[in-house]
Design a protein around this motif. Structure first.
Motif, PDB file in Angstrom:
ATOM      1  N   PRO A 144      -5.803  -6.510  11.762  1.00 27.97           N
ATOM      2  CA  PRO A 144      -5.877  -6.609  10.111  1.00 27.97           C
ATOM      3  C   PRO A 144      -6.835  -5.366   9.836  1.00 27.97           C
ATOM      4  O   PRO A 144      -6.712  -4.726   8.944  1.00 27.97           O
ATOM      5  CB  PRO A 144      -6.260  -7.935   9.888  1.00 27.97           C
ATOM      6  N   ASP A 145      -8.049  -5.293  10.591  1.00 30.40           N
ATOM      7  CA  ASP A 145      -9.082  -4.464  10.327  1.00 30.40           C
ATOM      8  C   ASP A 145      -8.442  -2.898  10.378  1.00 30.40           C
ATOM      9  O   ASP A 145      -8.917  -1.990   9.791  1.00 30.40           O
ATOM     10  CB  ASP A 145     -10.223  -4.718  11.313  1.00 30.40           C
ATOM     11  N   VAL A 147      -5.415  -2.337   9.787  1.00 30.89           N
ATOM     12  CA  VAL A 147      -4.558  -1.913   8.617  1.00 30.89           C
ATOM     13  C   VAL A 147      -5.330  -1.822   7.356  1.00 30.89           C
ATOM     14  O   VAL A 147      -4.877  -0.945   6.369  1.00 30.89           O
ATOM     15  CB  VAL A 147      -3.686  -3.237   8.455  1.00 30.89           C
ATOM     16  N   LEU A 148      -6.569  -2.406   7.244  1.00 30.58           N
ATOM     17  CA  LEU A 148      -7.454  -2.228   6.159  1.00 30.58           C
ATOM     18  C   LEU A 148      -7.822  -0.888   6.291  1.00 30.58           C
ATOM     19  O   LEU A 148      -8.058   0.016   5.209  1.00 30.58           O
ATOM     20  CB  LEU A 148      -8.598  -3.004   6.229  1.00 30.58           C
ATOM     21  N   ARG A 151      -5.399   1.670   4.844  1.00 32.70           N
ATOM     22  CA  ARG A 151      -5.653   1.529   3.303  1.00 32.70           C
ATOM     23  C   ARG A 151      -6.603   2.423   2.956  1.00 32.70           C
ATOM     24  O   ARG A 151      -6.410   3.027   1.710  1.00 32.70           O
ATOM     25  CB  ARG A 151      -5.659  -0.067   2.817  1.00 32.70           C
ATOM     26  N   ILE A 161       1.653  -4.620   8.757  1.00 32.53           N
ATOM     27  CA  ILE A 161       1.038  -5.490   9.828  1.00 32.53           C
ATOM     28  C   ILE A 161       2.212  -5.822  10.801  1.00 32.53           C
ATOM     29  O   ILE A 161       3.155  -6.598  10.399  1.00 32.53           O
ATOM     30  CB  ILE A 161       0.604  -6.676   9.000  1.00 32.53           C
ATOM     31  N   HIS A 188      -4.587 -12.213   5.658  1.00 27.47           N
ATOM     32  CA  HIS A 188      -5.533 -11.058   5.070  1.00 27.47           C
ATOM     33  C   HIS A 188      -4.679 -10.077   4.301  1.00 27.47           C
ATOM     34  O   HIS A 188      -5.193  -9.156   3.851  1.00 27.47           O
ATOM     35  CB  HIS A 188      -5.561 -10.076   6.371  1.00 27.47           C
ATOM     36  N   ARG A 191      -6.185  -8.330   1.341  1.00 22.12           N
ATOM     37  CA  ARG A 191      -7.212  -7.344   1.561  1.00 22.12           C
ATOM     38  C   ARG A 191      -6.345  -5.938   2.285  1.00 22.12           C
ATOM     39  O   ARG A 191      -6.872  -4.951   1.776  1.00 22.12           O
ATOM     40  CB  ARG A 191      -7.994  -7.917   2.589  1.00 22.12           C
ATOM     41  N   THR A 192      -5.344  -6.259   2.807  1.00 23.59           N
ATOM     42  CA  THR A 192      -4.779  -5.301   3.909  1.00 23.59           C
ATOM     43  C   THR A 192      -3.850  -4.635   2.957  1.00 23.59           C
ATOM     44  O   THR A 192      -3.359  -3.539   2.953  1.00 23.59           O
ATOM     45  CB  THR A 192      -4.089  -5.542   5.182  1.00 23.59           C
TER      46      THR A 192
END
Length: 248
Positions: A144-145, A147-148, A151, A161, A188, A191-192
């Motif tokens: 997820p980090d 993918v963030l 973004r 994801i 997540h 956020r993502t």
């Protein structure tokens, strides 16, 4: 931004349209040419090198498909391009090499491989390379980090994801409990903000991807479809499949 139409228009060839029995190895030029000839979109993996390049390879270490051993992260892109693949004259490509090969003829889905250590250099490098590419492309990651980071660094590129229901066995045990808990059930997502979800076909149906698809409008792909039964699951619960081992 919603996922682009091309992402679900055609089946996605997992690491290219590879066939080891015919000497066509995953993530190699031959597999990419075969996918293009079949008019299939392509899913591929990229790994970070010691000199900050994005190389097309699934494993984070050499040896399963190649000569040599050791982590890709400890070698430069020049060194990696010299390493022979077993039973084939082909060699590893950089992402730039792959984009030049595809040249916009089919869609490309790039999986950002992660060590789950917060390092975002690979996302930054891929974003830099994609600035001048005009073909259909999307990217995704299990992390997820990452993918963030997609973004934050390049909002204009469709992001996804890669996910499954639980992370309680195998290589996932190397992660912290907090990391694994944060990945479960797409927690997540606010956020993502993924545009699509690529979900393990063996764990469908499941509530989280159903909600993502039906309530939030995310495209839903499956991985990795290998059997008629899994293809039927995709047809019932998802929008498109990532496949290998057969030609749809």
């Amino acid at each position: 931004m919603r996922a682009p139409d091309w992402l679900i228009a055609r089946p996605v060839a997992h690491r290219g349209l590879h066939d080891p029995a015919r000497g066509i190895i995953e993530n190699m030029p031959g597999a990419m040419h075969a996918a293009i000839s079949g008019n299939f979109s392509i899913e591929t993996d990229v790994q970070l090198t010691a000199d900050g390049e994005a190389m097309v390879h699934h494993d984070d270490e050499l040896g399963r498909l190649t000569e040599g051993s050791g982590p890709l992260l400890a070698k430069t892109s020049t060194e990696l391009k010299r390493i022979n693949f077993k039973d084939t004259p082909e060699r590893m490509m950089s992402l730039g090499d792959l984009l030049a090969l595809i040249d916009g003829r089919v869609g490309l889905v790039i999986e950002i491989k992660s060590h789950f250590d917060g390092d975002r250099k690979l996302v930054a490098r891929v974003a830099e390379i994609l600035k001048t590419y005009r073909g259909p492309v999307a990217w995704m990651s299990f992390d997820p980090d990452q993918v963030l980071a997609m973004r934050e660094i390049a909002r204009g590129i469709p992001r996804g994801i890669t996910a499954q229901r639980t992370y309680d066995d195998g290589e996932w045990l190397a992660l912290t409990q907090a990391q694994r808990d944060g990945m479960r059930h797409l927690r997540h997502a606010f956020r993502t903000r993924p545009h699509f979800v690529s979900y393990w076909v063996k764990e469908l149906p499941a509530p989280a991807p159903w909600i993502a698809r039906n309530l939030f409008g995310c495209a839903l792909l499956t991985w990795t479809v290998r059997t008629p039964e899994q293809r039927a699951i995709t047809a019932r619960y998802a929008d498109q499949m990532t496949f290998e081992g057969f030609v749809p």
